[in-house]
Motif scaffolding. Structure first.
Motif, PDB file in Angstrom:
ATOM      1  N   THR A  98       0.929  -0.690   0.349  1.00  0.00           N
ATOM      2  CA  THR A  98      -0.114  -0.027  -0.413  1.00  0.00           C
ATOM      3  C   THR A  98       0.432   1.314  -0.057  1.00  0.00           C
ATOM      4  N   THR A 101       2.578   1.837  -3.215  1.00  0.00           N
ATOM      5  CA  THR A 101       2.131   1.939  -4.710  1.00  0.00           C
ATOM      6  C   THR A 101       0.678   2.923  -4.570  1.00  0.00           C
ATOM      7  N   ALA A 103      -1.614   3.265  -3.301  1.00  0.00           N
ATOM      8  CA  ALA A 103      -3.137   2.725  -3.158  1.00  0.00           C
ATOM      9  C   ALA A 103      -3.546   3.135  -2.546  1.00  0.00           C
ATOM     10  N   ARG A 104      -4.664   3.336  -3.104  1.00  0.00           N
ATOM     11  CA  ARG A 104      -6.374   3.804  -1.995  1.00  0.00           C
ATOM     12  C   ARG A 104      -7.416   3.151  -1.255  1.00  0.00           C
ATOM     13  N   ASP A 108      -7.134  -0.689  -5.918  1.00  0.00           N
ATOM     14  CA  ASP A 108      -6.083  -0.693  -6.514  1.00  0.00           C
ATOM     15  C   ASP A 108      -4.445  -1.622  -6.411  1.00  0.00           C
ATOM     16  N   LEU A 109      -4.640  -2.408  -5.469  1.00  0.00           N
ATOM     17  CA  LEU A 109      -3.365  -2.766  -4.691  1.00  0.00           C
ATOM     18  C   LEU A 109      -3.151  -3.844  -5.718  1.00  0.00           C
ATOM     19  N   GLU A 111      -4.648  -3.913  -9.364  1.00  0.00           N
ATOM     20  CA  GLU A 111      -4.451  -2.693 -10.476  1.00  0.00           C
ATOM     21  C   GLU A 111      -2.298  -2.465 -10.079  1.00  0.00           C
ATOM     22  N   ALA A 112      -2.152  -2.558  -9.768  1.00  0.00           N
ATOM     23  CA  ALA A 112      -0.591  -1.864  -9.193  1.00  0.00           C
ATOM     24  C   ALA A 112       0.121  -3.109  -9.375  1.00  0.00           C
ATOM     25  N   GLU A 117      -2.374  -0.504 -15.235  1.00  0.00           N
ATOM     26  CA  GLU A 117      -2.886   0.728 -15.462  1.00  0.00           C
ATOM     27  C   GLU A 117      -3.097   1.323 -16.244  1.00  0.00           C
ATOM     28  N   ARG A 123      -9.317  -3.697 -13.439  1.00  0.00           N
ATOM     29  CA  ARG A 123     -10.247  -2.729 -12.412  1.00  0.00           C
ATOM     30  C   ARG A 123     -11.866  -3.247 -12.527  1.00  0.00           C
ATOM     31  N   ASP A 344     -12.277   3.059  -8.085  1.00  0.00           N
ATOM     32  CA  ASP A 344     -12.161   2.402  -8.260  1.00  0.00           C
ATOM     33  C   ASP A 344     -12.756   2.161 -10.054  1.00  0.00           C
ATOM     34  N   LYS A 348     -11.575   6.149 -11.158  1.00  0.00           N
ATOM     35  CA  LYS A 348     -10.562   5.742 -12.177  1.00  0.00           C
ATOM     36  C   LYS A 348     -10.848   5.926 -13.733  1.00  0.00           C
TER      37      LYS A 348
END
Length: 481
Positions: A98, A101, A103-104, A108-109, A111-112, A117, A123, A344, A348
């Motif tokens: 977290t 990256t 991540a929020r 996000d975790l 995808e990273a 991305e 996503r 997400d 995004k």
């Protein structure tokens, strides 16, 4: 009755006040989605358990024990010891990744880690799986709330569902993960209190465990044996030991940890709490089989034990504790679903990551209400009992477990492997239910094995991840000095 209502009212007002206080602490979307990475190990551990066990602990678990007797002990081993495994395997890596990256959200975790991305296909897939599974999961919690109010207060089931839903939606939409974690900590402590009371009351009215087992054996000898179908045992053990690691509402708690190195301490707290709650409530429910042998709806056994054998003030506190179990999962589930839709998808994808904090927070609060409304609809029109609605959703979310585990431990896991395996694993869970095989082998086993196998095969057949991803995985697994 007034005493019981008063206790429940105090509890619900307390949760709303925490939500209001949390709202004042939410300064930006990072505070709302991951609590500003400010959670200590004790808060994370207790909130983790409260979010994981849910209304299942006092409602569906009673139904399972009444139907399986001593054979249900495998679920106690599964869910009781799962926190140890989950913390040791996942907590530190999730917290570190977290930070690495920025991540929020849970997605996000993913995808990273799977370097998606640019295309954002993962996503979209993840959002769909989470939105479906968590809305169903949340509906099972509202079903549990309705059952509790109906059994204790005699309220109409639908009115009861609405009461529980309104409170959860109000404080979760206000304070985000901060409200979820703080309320779940308090609710977790109430759950511990309820099991302690249940143990005292149950054995005070039945005597020794030996007597309880003799009574169960006299009615049905098979119920007094822990040995059931080995395939069923494997499925039950997988539900906790494997399934916990894929649940977004649990994993997201790790994202809020301020010190990844405190994971071991958190594991001991969460694990000890889990073992007590599962085995303690298991013994209570065995006693209930003797006290209420002919009950048409065994899912209310724990509730009936308290209402029939304790004074009203204690009934009120324990009822609040049962509602706490329900709401501690419902709020965590609602927060994850809200995050998926808002951060997400809206931010995004629709806004290309350019939405302001003010816009994101507004959409998040609106999304909480909409998702809650869908969950209420399903709770009004359930497709199965609380036990199976709960487990269907748990199985659907379990597809994320191998995605995260292999992603954090295996450098070779690829984006294409994650995409294909998530879809195939989720479809497998649905097919398993439609085929009626869920009573033999738990959904989680199917979800985990199918997703893991497909992920490995497709990853080996596709181009290896970029060097930066492999370096991050290596960093996650670097031994501590």
């Amino acid at each position: 009755m007034n005493v019981i209502l008063g206790m429940i009212a105090v509890y619900m007002i307390g949760m709303l006040l925490i939500g209001y206080r949390a709202k004042k602490s939410v300064k930006n979307s990072a505070d709302f989605f991951i609590g500003g990475s400010s959670f200590g190990s004790a808060l994370t551990a207790i909130a983790h358990q409260a979010a994981g066990l849910s209304g299942w602990l006092f409602i569906a678990w009673s139904q399972q024990v009444a139907g399986s007797g001593l054979g249900a002990v495998w679920t106690a081993f599964s869910s009781g010891f799962a926190p140890f495994i989950n913390f040791f395997v996942m907590a530190k890596r999730v917290a570190k990744f977290t930070v690495m990256t920025k991540a929020r959200s849970f997605i996000d975790l993913i995808e990273a880690r799977y370097y998606d991305e640019d295309k954002k296909i993962l996503r979209i897939i993840s959002t769909v799986i989470i939105a479906i599974s968590i809305t169903v999961y949340m509906s099972s919690q509202l079903m549990a709330a309705g059952t509790t109010f109906q059994a204790v207060l005699g309220l109409d089931y639908r009115v009861s569902v609405l009461i529980g839903a309104v409170v959860v939606i109000a404080y979760t939409s206000a304070g985000g993960l901060l409200a979820v974690a703080w309320t779940d900590f308090i609710q977790g402590m109430l759950m511990i209190f309820a099991v302690i009371v249940g143990l005292f009351v149950a054995f005070a009215n039945t005597g020794s465990l030996g007597f309880v087992m003799d009574e169960i054996r006299a009615v049905n000898p098979a119920m007094a044996s822990p040995w059931i179908n080995p395939i069923t045992i494997a499925g039950l053990l997988s539900a906790g030991w494997l399934g916990y690691m894929g649940q977004p509402q649990i994993v997201q708690m790790f994202m809020g940890m301020k010190d990844p190195s405190s994971a071991k301490r958190g594991a001991m707290i969460a694990g000890t709490t889990g073992v007590f709650l599962l085995f303690g409530s298991f013994l209570v429910n065995l006693c209930c089989m003797v006290l209420f042998p002919q009950r048409a709806d065994p899912s209310t056994n724990f509730i009936q034990l308290i209402t029939q054998y304790t004074p009203q003030w204690l009934v009120g506190i324990v009822t609040a504790a049962i509602l706490a179990a329900v709401m501690s999962s419902a709020d965590a589930l609602l927060h994850v679903a809200t995050t998926a839709v808002t951060q997400d998808f809206y931010n995004k994808i629709l806004k290309k990551g350019q939405a302001s904090d003010k816009q994101v927070l507004l959409v998040a609060r609106i999304a909480s209400i909409v998702i809650g409304a869908f969950a209420i609809y399903i709770a009004f029109n359930p497709f199965d009992s609380i036990l199976w609605v709960n487990w269907w959703a748990w199985g659907g979310l379990s597809v994320f477990a191998p995605i995260l585990i292999l992603g954090f431990y295996w450098k070779r896991a690829t984006r294409e492997g994650a995409m294909v395996s998530m879809v195939v694993g989720f479809v497998a869970v649905y097919a398993w239910y439609k085929a009626g095989l869920n009573t033999t082998l738990h959904y989680t086993f199917v979800a985990f094995v199918v997703t893991a196998v497909v992920l490995v095969v497709v990853s080996l057949l596709t181009k290896e991840p970029p060097k930066r991803i492999q370096d991050m995985v290596a960093e996650l697994n670097k031994p501590e000095k």
